[in-house]
Design a protein around this motif. Structure first.
Motif: not given
Length: 293
Positions: A93, A237, A243, A249
């Motif tokens: 993340s 990502y 995430t 994302p």
């Protein structure tokens, strides 16, 4: 900043399952010797040096207690950022990654610089090492801790490491990731030291206020660009369906940008106002009429 730590430590495993990582484990604590040993070394060196200094002075001196509290607190925040689940969670993340960086650059280094623990750290060294001439290292330290120089160094590191080519490399290569964190830590430590221990007359308050305001603009602009972007900047990502905190994302990046933009900007802007107040107060005092005898 307590809510940041709670957000990290409370990241549930269900969020990772919801994010498309049904078989992924929730992030855990990191005990990499490359991270743990330097932290322990710094703590041991400081405690040894502080003990030697305290043996030569009043143990109850409030300034010594304040220095210890600030240094230990700064080191604790640094350990929280680098060793707690926040570090591992940052790989899944961008928001968690941003919180980790903000803890390092806004909290840990400010506390460590504010402690002024250089004397205690020096006394932690062997006597023969303490007596070595400072020479070039001292001149280099004085040069990089000039407020304008320190501001430029930190801004350059901040912008450079958020370029997609470098950030993607840091996410994929552990050695580069360590270099990224070392760069953020070093430049922000130098920056806060320059702000809090500026040399010169009362104008240093005005210079520090200006540097802090410029820093708030640089970080705020970078965060704002992330917050308004509809597409993720960083490939690792972007490749995730969701995430690690259950966001797409792009949304994850927007939240990270808001954290960099608002809390980060407020810290620097608030510090700038403090120094501006000190500058105005010092100017007012210098222009006050001298009482006639």
């Amino acid at each position: 900043m307590r809510w940041w730590a709670l957000m990290l430590l409370a990241v549930p495993g269900s969020a990772y399952a919801h994010a498309g990582h049904e078989h992924a484990e929730a992030p855990g604590w990191t005990f990499d010797p490359l991270l743990v040993l330097p932290l322990l070394f710094a703590l041991g060196l400081y405690l040894l040096g502080a003990r030697r200094l305290w043996q030569r002075s009043d143990l109850s001196h409030p300034a010594q207690r304040r220095t210890t509290r600030l240094f230990v607190s700064g080191l604790a925040v640094l350990a929280l950022a680098l060793l707690s689940p926040l570090h591992e969670g940052g790989e899944r993340s961008f928001t968690l990654h941003m919180i980790e960086h903000e803890l390092i650059m806004l909290v840990a280094t400010a506390l460590l610089a504010g402690s002024g623990a250089g004397g205690a750290l020096a006394w932690g060294l062997r006597k023969s090492w303490r007596s070595l001439p400072a020479g070039a290292p001292a001149r280099l330290w004085r040069a990089v801790t000039e407020p304008v120089t320190a501001t430029v160094l930190q801004a350059a590191a901040l912008v450079a490491w958020h370029l997609p080519v470098l950030f993607d490399l840091a996410l994929r290569q552990p050695a580069v990731h360590i270099l990224q964190h070392a760069s953020f830590f070093t430049t922000s430590l130098v920056f806060w030291w320059a702000m809090l221990h500026a040399r010169g007359d009362r104008s240093r308050y005005g210079v520090s206020a200006l540097c802090l305001f410029v820093t708030s603009l640089v970080g705020g602009a970078l965060g704002a660009l992330m917050a308004v972007s509809n597409s993720p900047w960083y490939a690792p990502y972007a490749a995730m369906p969701l995430t690690g905190i259950g966001l797409q994302p792009a949304a994850d990046q927007q939240l990270a940008g808001l954290i960099m933009w608002i809390p980060g900007g407020l810290v620097h802007a608030g510090a700038a106002l403090v120094f501006l107040h000190r500058w105005l107060k010092a100017a007012e005092t210098s222009h006050a009429p001298v009482p006639q005898q």
